[in-house]
Scaffold this active site. Structure first.
Site, PDB file in Angstrom:
ATOM      1  N   LYS A   1     -67.964  17.153 -58.009  1.00 43.71           N
ATOM      2  CA  LYS A   1     -69.180  17.846 -58.484  1.00 43.71           C
ATOM      3  C   LYS A   1     -69.408  17.516 -59.964  1.00 43.71           C
ATOM      4  CE  LYS A   1     -68.345  21.362 -55.063  1.00 43.71           C
ATOM      5  NZ  LYS A   1     -68.758  22.618 -54.500  1.00 43.71           N
TER       6      LYS A   1
ATOM      7  N   GLY B   1     -66.620  26.982 -52.396  1.00 45.64           N
ATOM      8  CA  GLY B   1     -66.312  27.477 -53.741  1.00 45.64           C
ATOM      9  C   GLY B   1     -66.077  28.975 -53.796  1.00 45.64           C
TER      10      GLY B   1
ATOM     11  N   GLU C   1     -75.526  22.389 -52.118  1.00 47.04           N
ATOM     12  CA  GLU C   1     -75.929  22.618 -53.513  1.00 47.04           C
ATOM     13  C   GLU C   1     -77.196  21.829 -53.847  1.00 47.04           C
ATOM     14  OE1 GLU C   1     -72.149  21.731 -55.338  1.00 47.04           O
ATOM     15  OE2 GLU C   1     -71.319  23.551 -54.438  1.00 47.04           O
TER      16      GLU C   1
ATOM     17  N   HIS D   1     -75.729  17.853 -49.169  1.00 50.27           N
ATOM     18  CA  HIS D   1     -74.859  18.934 -49.650  1.00 50.27           C
ATOM     19  C   HIS D   1     -75.692  20.191 -49.907  1.00 50.27           C
ATOM     20  CE1 HIS D   1     -71.965  21.215 -51.978  1.00 50.27           C
ATOM     21  NE2 HIS D   1     -71.033  20.384 -51.522  1.00 50.27           N
TER      22      HIS D   1
ATOM     23  N   GLU E   1     -69.921  22.133 -43.604  1.00 53.23           N
ATOM     24  CA  GLU E   1     -69.553  22.953 -44.753  1.00 53.23           C
ATOM     25  C   GLU E   1     -70.323  24.264 -44.708  1.00 53.23           C
ATOM     26  OE1 GLU E   1     -67.945  20.239 -48.084  1.00 53.23           O
ATOM     27  OE2 GLU E   1     -70.068  20.546 -48.419  1.00 53.23           O
TER      28      GLU E   1
ATOM     29  N   SER F   1     -63.518  25.513 -49.390  1.00 57.04           N
ATOM     30  CA  SER F   1     -62.277  26.109 -49.882  1.00 57.04           C
ATOM     31  C   SER F   1     -61.021  25.569 -49.188  1.00 57.04           C
ATOM     32  CB  SER F   1     -62.339  27.641 -49.797  1.00 57.04           C
ATOM     33  OG  SER F   1     -63.409  28.127 -50.590  1.00 57.04           O
TER      34      SER F   1
ATOM     35  N   ASN G   1     -64.920  15.793 -53.676  1.00 61.59           N
ATOM     36  CA  ASN G   1     -66.223  15.946 -54.330  1.00 61.59           C
ATOM     37  C   ASN G   1     -65.975  16.651 -55.668  1.00 61.59           C
ATOM     38  OD1 ASN G   1     -68.797  16.540 -55.146  1.00 61.59           O
ATOM     39  ND2 ASN G   1     -69.240  18.004 -53.505  1.00 61.59           N
TER      40      ASN G   1
END
Ligand code: PEP
Length: 259
Positions: free
Chosen positions: A17, A181, A105, A103, A175, A221, A15
């Protein structure tokens, strides 16, 4: 020697991003192509660049065996006056095979609810594409001891309206938000525990055959240095990789950890 007939797909998905410009994207794709693995039939690599770089990704890596190109998002609407949106049909028509949805985010910064994610899952499947459905809890939820219930409700509200046939087409990515991140990876035991919980919830709703056929990826991560230990867990079927997928060497180490 006894061999299981059904081999779940083992997947490493990238991904990217909202990173890179066109020349950087081309450079990364060229490196991925140069380092391409000769994958076994049950192994897949999926790369999800930003929309503008999807055609280049299809051109560079789309024809490598068991390599696929994904989108990071899609519209929950079929077509029409939705300025700025990209439909599943558009993505399918250029050769995209997978779409990431749910996701954290998108949930956090763009207010995507479980209802919106469920609508996107439906649209993706209606176009015969594969949803990579993300779920996962915040640190607060985990520390309150509610992680299993929280992820259970995400599955329930986003996926469990699907019939058995559609459900089998979904790839799940667990996740934990606190690991995305941040450099903090869930321990392999924490990942295994949640993956087993997700598989048990699917088994309860759809039965063991469906549950055993669904790939559940871990995201948060993942790096070349921790991938093998995570992939060694019984219910961890690969990874969805953010930061490390921008580094061709590290991403290749993660792919290498599949074998
Ligand atoms: C992600 O955002 O899907 C992700 C797993 O990111 P990272 O690997 O950077 O934690």
């Amino acid at each position: 020697m006894f061999r299981t007939l059904l081999m779940r797909k083992k997947i490493v998905a990238a991904n990217w991003k909202m990173n890179l410009n066109a020349s950087q994207a081309r450079e990364l794709l060229t490196s991925l192509k140069e380092k391409a693995f000769s994958l076994k039939s049950h192994q897949e690599v999926i790369v999800a660049p930003p929309f503008p770089f999807i055609p280049a990704a299809l051109e560079q890596i789309g024809s490598i065996e068991n390599y696929f190109v994904a989108a990071q998002n899609c519209s929950d609407k079929e077509k029409g006056a939705y300025t700025g949106e990209v439909s599943t049909a558009m993505l399918g028509s250029i050769g995209v095979s997978h779409i990431i949805t749910g996701h954290s985010e998108r949930r956090e910064y763009y207010g995507e609810t479980n209802g919106v994610v469920a609508a996107k899952v439906n649209r993706i499947l209606a176009e015969q594409l594969t949803p990579i459905f993300c779920c996962g809890e915040s640190l607060e939820t985990r520390e309150a001891g509610d992680a299993n219930a929280f992820v259970g409700s995400q599955l329930n509200e986003c996926l469990f309206h699907l019939d058995e046939n559609s459900m089998q087409k979904v790839v799940i990515a667990y996740e934990p938000i606190w690991a995305i991140g941040t450099g903090k990876t869930a321990s392999s035991e924490q990942a295994q525990e949640m993956h087993a919980h997700i598989r048990a919830a699917i088994a309860e709703k759809y039965g063991n055959t469906v549950a055993d056929s669904i790939s559940i990826l871990y995201g948060g991560s993942v790096k070349g240095s921790n991938a093998a230990e995570l992939f060694g867990q019984q219910d961890v079927d690969g990874a969805l990789v953010g930061g490390a997928s921008l580094d061709a060497d590290d991403f290749s180490k993660i792919i290498g950890a599949l074998s």
